[in-house]
Design a protein around this motif. Sequence first.
Motif, PDB file in Angstrom:
ATOM      1  N   LYS A   1       0.830  -1.215   0.000  1.00 56.56           N
ATOM      2  CA  LYS A   1       0.000   0.000   0.000  1.00 56.56           C
ATOM      3  C   LYS A   1       0.861   1.259   0.000  1.00 56.56           C
ATOM      4  O   LYS A   1       0.371   2.346  -0.267  1.00 56.56           O
ATOM      5  N   ILE A   2       2.131   1.113   0.288  1.00 57.81           N
ATOM      6  CA  ILE A   2       3.038   2.263   0.310  1.00 57.81           C
ATOM      7  C   ILE A   2       3.601   2.543  -1.081  1.00 57.81           C
ATOM      8  O   ILE A   2       3.691   3.691  -1.508  1.00 57.81           O
ATOM      9  N   HIS A   3       3.950   1.493  -1.806  1.00 58.72           N
ATOM     10  CA  HIS A   3       4.665   1.652  -3.070  1.00 58.72           C
ATOM     11  C   HIS A   3       3.809   1.439  -4.324  1.00 58.72           C
ATOM     12  O   HIS A   3       4.309   1.633  -5.430  1.00 58.72           O
ATOM     13  N   TRP A   4       2.559   1.036  -4.162  1.00 56.87           N
ATOM     14  CA  TRP A   4       1.714   0.749  -5.318  1.00 56.87           C
ATOM     15  C   TRP A   4       0.362   1.439  -5.187  1.00 56.87           C
ATOM     16  O   TRP A   4      -0.178   1.552  -4.093  1.00 56.87           O
ATOM     17  N   ASN A   5      -0.160   1.867  -6.326  1.00 58.79           N
ATOM     18  CA  ASN A   5      -1.507   2.437  -6.415  1.00 58.79           C
ATOM     19  C   ASN A   5      -2.323   1.626  -7.401  1.00 58.79           C
ATOM     20  O   ASN A   5      -1.790   1.105  -8.386  1.00 58.79           O
ATOM     21  N   THR A   6      -3.618   1.555  -7.155  1.00 57.59           N
ATOM     22  CA  THR A   6      -4.562   1.018  -8.124  1.00 57.59           C
ATOM     23  C   THR A   6      -5.335   2.204  -8.680  1.00 57.59           C
ATOM     24  O   THR A   6      -5.899   2.994  -7.922  1.00 57.59           O
ATOM     25  N   ILE A   7      -5.320   2.328 -10.000  1.00 62.27           N
ATOM     26  CA  ILE A   7      -5.946   3.473 -10.665  1.00 62.27           C
ATOM     27  C   ILE A   7      -7.074   2.978 -11.554  1.00 62.27           C
ATOM     28  O   ILE A   7      -6.861   2.140 -12.429  1.00 62.27           O
ATOM     29  N   LYS A   8      -8.280   3.494 -11.316  1.00 67.34           N
ATOM     30  CA  LYS A   8      -9.406   3.167 -12.180  1.00 67.34           C
ATOM     31  C   LYS A   8      -9.200   3.886 -13.514  1.00 67.34           C
ATOM     32  O   LYS A   8      -8.939   5.081 -13.559  1.00 67.34           O
ATOM     33  N   VAL A   9      -9.347   3.140 -14.587  1.00 66.38           N
ATOM     34  CA  VAL A   9      -9.161   3.685 -15.937  1.00 66.38           C
ATOM     35  C   VAL A   9     -10.506   4.168 -16.464  1.00 66.38           C
ATOM     36  O   VAL A   9     -11.547   3.589 -16.166  1.00 66.38           O
ATOM     37  N   ASN A  10     -10.472   5.239 -17.252  1.00 65.17           N
ATOM     38  CA  ASN A  10     -11.673   5.817 -17.868  1.00 65.17           C
ATOM     39  C   ASN A  10     -12.656   6.303 -16.815  1.00 65.17           C
ATOM     40  O   ASN A  10     -13.866   6.236 -16.985  1.00 65.17           O
ATOM     41  N   ALA A  11     -12.117   6.793 -15.723  1.00 62.49           N
ATOM     42  CA  ALA A  11     -12.951   7.346 -14.648  1.00 62.49           C
ATOM     43  C   ALA A  11     -12.510   8.798 -14.461  1.00 62.49           C
ATOM     44  O   ALA A  11     -12.544   9.570 -15.408  1.00 62.49           O
ATOM     45  N   GLY A  12     -12.037   9.158 -13.275  1.00 65.20           N
ATOM     46  CA  GLY A  12     -11.688  10.548 -12.993  1.00 65.20           C
ATOM     47  C   GLY A  12     -10.237  10.915 -13.212  1.00 65.20           C
ATOM     48  O   GLY A  12      -9.837  12.028 -12.916  1.00 65.20           O
ATOM     49  N   VAL A  13      -9.459   9.980 -13.750  1.00 64.35           N
ATOM     50  CA  VAL A  13      -8.038  10.247 -13.989  1.00 64.35           C
ATOM     51  C   VAL A  13      -7.832  10.429 -15.493  1.00 64.35           C
ATOM     52  O   VAL A  13      -8.102   9.511 -16.273  1.00 64.35           O
ATOM     53  N   PRO A  14      -7.365  11.601 -15.922  1.00 61.15           N
ATOM     54  CA  PRO A  14      -7.183  11.856 -17.357  1.00 61.15           C
ATOM     55  C   PRO A  14      -6.171  10.878 -17.986  1.00 61.15           C
ATOM     56  O   PRO A  14      -5.219  10.453 -17.325  1.00 61.15           O
ATOM     57  N   ASP A  15      -6.392  10.544 -19.250  1.00 65.88           N
ATOM     58  CA  ASP A  15      -5.495   9.625 -19.958  1.00 65.88           C
ATOM     59  C   ASP A  15      -4.047  10.103 -19.949  1.00 65.88           C
ATOM     60  O   ASP A  15      -3.131   9.284 -19.821  1.00 65.88           O
ATOM     61  N   GLN A  16      -3.838  11.392 -20.086  1.00 67.18           N
ATOM     62  CA  GLN A  16      -2.459  11.899 -20.086  1.00 67.18           C
ATOM     63  C   GLN A  16      -1.784  11.618 -18.747  1.00 67.18           C
ATOM     64  O   GLN A  16      -0.617  11.227 -18.700  1.00 67.18           O
TER      65      GLN A  16
END
Length: 120
Positions: free
Chosen positions: A78-93
């Motif tokens: 949980k310190i060194h890794w993130n899970t990022i939802k794609v096509n949600a609130g995080v821009p593609d760039q």
Amino acid sequence: MNLETYYQYCLAKKGVTEHFPFDEDTLVFKVSGKMFALTSLKEWEAGNPALNLKSDPDYGAELRAEYDDIQPGYHMSKIHWNTIKVNAGVPDQLLKELITHSYEQVVKGLTKKQREELLG
């Protein structure tokens, strides 16, 4: 971002290989034998794509504070890794920048000899 864009973006980085070390669902990208990105193909097919990416701990905490769709890494440190939802609130760039950041975090952790072999 679609799966093909993600796939091509990761593979375009120097020394990257693809693997399925856990099962036939979890696509893992490695550089010099070390993971920097992974995702569930079934979740992409189900319309719930997410990426696990390595991150500098302080930067990762900042991202989680700023974006609801970036959470501590699922089944990862949980310190060194993130899970990022794609096509949600995080821009593609930003997704591309985070993939590159993850790759660079792993490369930075390689030995000098491994970095020289990788980067020439």
